[in-house]
Design a protein around this motif. Structure first.
Motif, PDB file in Angstrom:
ATOM      1  N   ALA A 137      12.988   1.426  -2.453  1.00 20.77           N
ATOM      2  CA  ALA A 137      11.634   0.859  -2.568  1.00 20.77           C
ATOM      3  C   ALA A 137      10.786   1.250  -1.361  1.00 20.77           C
ATOM      4  O   ALA A 137       9.591   1.560  -1.505  1.00 20.77           O
ATOM      5  CB  ALA A 137      11.710  -0.661  -2.692  1.00 20.77           C
ATOM      6  N   HIS A 189       9.576   4.808  -1.920  1.00 21.20           N
ATOM      7  CA  HIS A 189       8.481   4.862  -2.905  1.00 21.20           C
ATOM      8  C   HIS A 189       7.159   4.400  -2.286  1.00 21.20           C
ATOM      9  O   HIS A 189       6.108   5.010  -2.521  1.00 21.20           O
ATOM     10  CB  HIS A 189       8.811   3.996  -4.118  1.00 21.20           C
ATOM     11  CG  HIS A 189       9.726   4.636  -5.101  1.00 21.20           C
ATOM     12  ND1 HIS A 189      11.079   4.775  -4.882  1.00 21.20           N
ATOM     13  CD2 HIS A 189       9.495   5.187  -6.323  1.00 21.20           C
ATOM     14  CE1 HIS A 189      11.632   5.378  -5.927  1.00 21.20           C
ATOM     15  NE2 HIS A 189      10.698   5.641  -6.812  1.00 21.20           N
ATOM     16  N   ALA A 190       7.221   3.321  -1.506  1.00 21.12           N
ATOM     17  CA  ALA A 190       5.999   2.786  -0.895  1.00 21.12           C
ATOM     18  C   ALA A 190       5.422   3.776   0.120  1.00 21.12           C
ATOM     19  O   ALA A 190       4.202   3.964   0.199  1.00 21.12           O
ATOM     20  CB  ALA A 190       6.290   1.441  -0.226  1.00 21.12           C
ATOM     21  N   HIS A 193       3.910   6.733  -1.867  1.00 19.41           N
ATOM     22  CA  HIS A 193       2.640   6.357  -2.501  1.00 19.41           C
ATOM     23  C   HIS A 193       1.477   6.444  -1.513  1.00 19.41           C
ATOM     24  O   HIS A 193       0.378   6.878  -1.868  1.00 19.41           O
ATOM     25  CB  HIS A 193       2.739   4.940  -3.072  1.00 19.41           C
ATOM     26  CG  HIS A 193       1.428   4.416  -3.572  1.00 19.41           C
ATOM     27  ND1 HIS A 193       0.812   4.921  -4.701  1.00 19.41           N
ATOM     28  CD2 HIS A 193       0.569   3.498  -3.051  1.00 19.41           C
ATOM     29  CE1 HIS A 193      -0.349   4.313  -4.871  1.00 19.41           C
ATOM     30  NE2 HIS A 193      -0.520   3.445  -3.891  1.00 19.41           N
ATOM     31  N   HIS A 235       3.041   0.283 -11.603  1.00 17.41           N
ATOM     32  CA  HIS A 235       3.944   0.529 -10.469  1.00 17.41           C
ATOM     33  C   HIS A 235       3.173   0.731  -9.167  1.00 17.41           C
ATOM     34  O   HIS A 235       3.679   0.396  -8.088  1.00 17.41           O
ATOM     35  CB  HIS A 235       4.837   1.734 -10.753  1.00 17.41           C
ATOM     36  CG  HIS A 235       5.766   1.537 -11.915  1.00 17.41           C
ATOM     37  ND1 HIS A 235       6.136   0.284 -12.363  1.00 17.41           N
ATOM     38  CD2 HIS A 235       6.410   2.425 -12.719  1.00 17.41           C
ATOM     39  CE1 HIS A 235       6.953   0.417 -13.390  1.00 17.41           C
ATOM     40  NE2 HIS A 235       7.132   1.699 -13.627  1.00 17.41           N
ATOM     41  N   TYR A 286       4.064  -0.760  -5.443  1.00 19.08           N
ATOM     42  CA  TYR A 286       4.195  -0.009  -4.181  1.00 19.08           C
ATOM     43  C   TYR A 286       3.268  -0.585  -3.115  1.00 19.08           C
ATOM     44  O   TYR A 286       3.624  -0.665  -1.937  1.00 19.08           O
ATOM     45  CB  TYR A 286       3.865   1.480  -4.376  1.00 19.08           C
ATOM     46  CG  TYR A 286       4.641   2.183  -5.468  1.00 19.08           C
ATOM     47  CD1 TYR A 286       5.991   1.886  -5.716  1.00 19.08           C
ATOM     48  CD2 TYR A 286       4.031   3.151  -6.269  1.00 19.08           C
ATOM     49  CE1 TYR A 286       6.684   2.517  -6.727  1.00 19.08           C
ATOM     50  CE2 TYR A 286       4.734   3.792  -7.281  1.00 19.08           C
ATOM     51  CZ  TYR A 286       6.049   3.476  -7.517  1.00 19.08           C
ATOM     52  OH  TYR A 286       6.742   4.108  -8.512  1.00 19.08           O
ATOM     53  N   HIS A 303       4.657  -3.821  -1.728  1.00 21.34           N
ATOM     54  CA  HIS A 303       5.928  -3.734  -0.997  1.00 21.34           C
ATOM     55  C   HIS A 303       5.644  -3.673   0.512  1.00 21.34           C
ATOM     56  O   HIS A 303       4.923  -2.800   0.981  1.00 21.34           O
ATOM     57  CB  HIS A 303       6.706  -2.489  -1.440  1.00 21.34           C
ATOM     58  CG  HIS A 303       8.037  -2.349  -0.763  1.00 21.34           C
ATOM     59  ND1 HIS A 303       9.158  -3.048  -1.151  1.00 21.34           N
ATOM     60  CD2 HIS A 303       8.415  -1.608   0.308  1.00 21.34           C
ATOM     61  CE1 HIS A 303      10.174  -2.730  -0.368  1.00 21.34           C
ATOM     62  NE2 HIS A 303       9.748  -1.856   0.537  1.00 21.34           N
TER      63      HIS A 303
END
Length: 525
Positions: free
Chosen positions: A86, A89-90, A93, A478, A482, A485
């Motif tokens: 995670a 991904h953050a 992004h 999603h 992100y 998070h």
């Protein structure tokens, strides 16, 4: 006691306790395409602010420049692995440009008619960087670039040496007792691999999430798929088309005869494939009319990673080693479970339920008796896989095993029942209910086909008016995940440091190159 309860008890040795499983490690690799704000596949370079795709340990690219791959290091628990994924991904992004988003499905959409618009991943001007791009060019001319835009999740898992030591001590076979720990561990991991291959239909049914494809993916290909809704094709009871003949396939590999019955033979068979010319690929030529290389070689496999398999025995290679040399030198260190679709409903493509199920399944495959696997049984397994890929949700779907036909639900339920005792022991090891909760969800999917991921994807694709609209809606959802998070200042600084150091490493590789690429390639060939 019922038959399945008796079997379940037999799977877990009486001497085994929860402490033995506490040294398990798991790592996750997740792939995802970058999509432009207009919905088409990104044509932009990999964001430089993320670092070098060649040398970054956790954020890289796979086949295409737009196909990102996120890799976690091995972690001591499922929540730690998922949280690290995670974080990645953050971070990613934050660095996507011009409104780009991550496509949330295993099967691509937003491809136009021109294969050249699926850009090959670029890794700079070093010889190793050019070599990686050439390998991808070879894949493109061999199988077409569209096939290389499919995304998946690879789940890596290893068990502690203490478990293998105990298993070995309790062996009744003297030859197995006398093996070195390294060789015994490899022997048991190959048993896991064979059983996982036998049970991939279970994985495809329970976590398959690619029952339909965007029409653009099938451009120029003959197929048996039916229209689901404008722009989307499917088969009515499919679960995981990514794992079928429209997914990762290689007809040349069918003839390889690669077996998982002992490590020495597996390594020899894999290496043979990298050195065996294949007429169809020879016909393509090694260089184009300008004398530029178009594939690494004309062999069945250009390099070992070209071997598409549902599960791989792995060892971390050291400098200069190929994957098979690492296995030959230090034995199997972990297994990579590759038959897992991206879950479009999860911002990171996988959740605790799938992870918990895969770990129980891996332990089940490790402890369960695992006879040698040869062509006749392999053909039967492939038949079962095709049945579940294309018809897994059909009321009359069946599995063939040991000369018998079983209803898929009955077959799946039997294995899940046998796994319950393993979920309990893993719960004890990690002081959690995660593992039994995961099996409960999987049991419900067997009992009610409408709550499988593949059934949900079909329903939501219809509701949104097609694959592109459904995927886009999930991608937008999603983004919020992100953004919400929380990344600590330490985590942000850590990933910034990795980006900087990876770019420096790439630059160093490019400066150190004193051999021309032609000479570098000639040495490899």
């Amino acid at each position: 006691m019922s038959q399945s309860e008796a079997n379940s008890q037999a799977i877990l040795p009486t001497w085994a306790n929860a402490e033995l499983f506490q040294g398990m490690l798991r790592g996750i690799e997740r792939e995802s395409l970058r999509m432009q704000s207009n919905g088409f596949l990104s044509q932009a370079d990999h964001p430089k602010t993320l670092g070098s795709a060649l040398t970054h340990p956790y954020i890289t690219t796979d086949y295409s420049e737009a196909l990102m791959e996120f890799i976690t290091p091995p972690k001591a628990s499922i929540p730690e692995a998922l949280n690290y994924l995670a974080d990645i991904h953050a971070v990613v992004h934050r660095h996507l440009e011009n409104g780009e988003k991550l496509w949330p499905l295993s099967m691509p959409c937003m491809l136009d008619d021109q294969e050249k618009n699926i850009r090959l991943a670029q890794y700079g001007s070093s010889n190793i960087g050019k070599f990686k791009t050439l390998y991808r060019h070879g894949l493109g001319i061999r199988y077409g670039r569209r096939m290389q835009t499919i995304s998946g999740v690879h789940y890596n898992v290893s068990f502690p040496d203490a478990l293998f030591e105990q298993l070995q001590q309790h062996e009744s076979n003297e030859a197995l007792k006398n093996l070195s720990l390294q060789d015994y561990r490899s022997h048991r991991y190959l048993g896991l691999v064979r059983n996982f291959i036998r049970l991939t239909p279970l994985v495809m049914y329970l976590v398959g999430a690619s029952p339909s494809v965007c029409k653009c993916f099938m451009t120029g290909r003959e197929h048996h798929l039916l229209p689901l809704i404008k722009g989307t094709l499917f088969t009515p009871y499919a679960t995981a088309l990514r794992m079928g003949r429209f997914g990762y396939q290689n007809s040349a590999q069918k003839q390889l005869g690669i077996h998982y019955n002992n490590l020495e033979c597996y390594v020899a068979e894999l290496q043979k494939a990298v050195h065996t010319p294949y007429a169809q690929f020879s016909h393509l030529g090694l260089n184009n009319e300008q004398g530029e290389p178009i594939q690494i070689n004309d062999h069945v496999l250009q390099i070992e990673n070209e071997y598409y398999s549902l599960v791989r025995p792995k060892q971390v290679p050291q400098a200069g080693e190929t994957p098979s040399e690492a296995l030959a030198n230090r034995g199997i260190g972990y297994v990579e479970l590759r038959a897992v679709d991206v879950n479009p409903y999860e911002a990171i493509g996988i959740n605790e339920t799938t992870a918990g199920f895969l770990e129980v399944l891996a332990l089940y495959c490790l402890l369960k008796d695992s006879p040698e696997l040869w062509e006749e049984e392999q053909d039967l397994i492939e038949h079962n896989q095709n049945e579940v890929v294309n018809r897994g949700r059909a009321p009359n779907a069946t599995i063939q095993e040991a000369g018998q036909h079983y209803p898929l639900a009955q077959w799946a339920d039997r294995h899940l029942q046998e796994m319950l005792v393993l979920a309990d022991v893993l719960n004890q090891s990690y002081v959690t209910t995660l593992y039994s909760d995961a099996l409960k969800v999987m049991h419900e999917r067997v009992q009610n086909v409408d709550i499988t991921l593949s059934a949900q994807v079909i329903e939501d694709t219809l509701q949104h008016g097609g694959t592109w609209s459904f995927g886009s809606a999930m991608a937008h959802q999603h983004v919020e995940n992100y953004q919400q998070h929380v990344l600590s200042p330490e985590t942000l600084a850590y990933f910034e440091g990795l980006a900087t150091s990876s770019l420096q490493q790439q630059q160093q590789l490019e400066q150190e190159t004193d051999l021309s690429f032609d000479d570098y390639l000639a040495k490899f060939r």
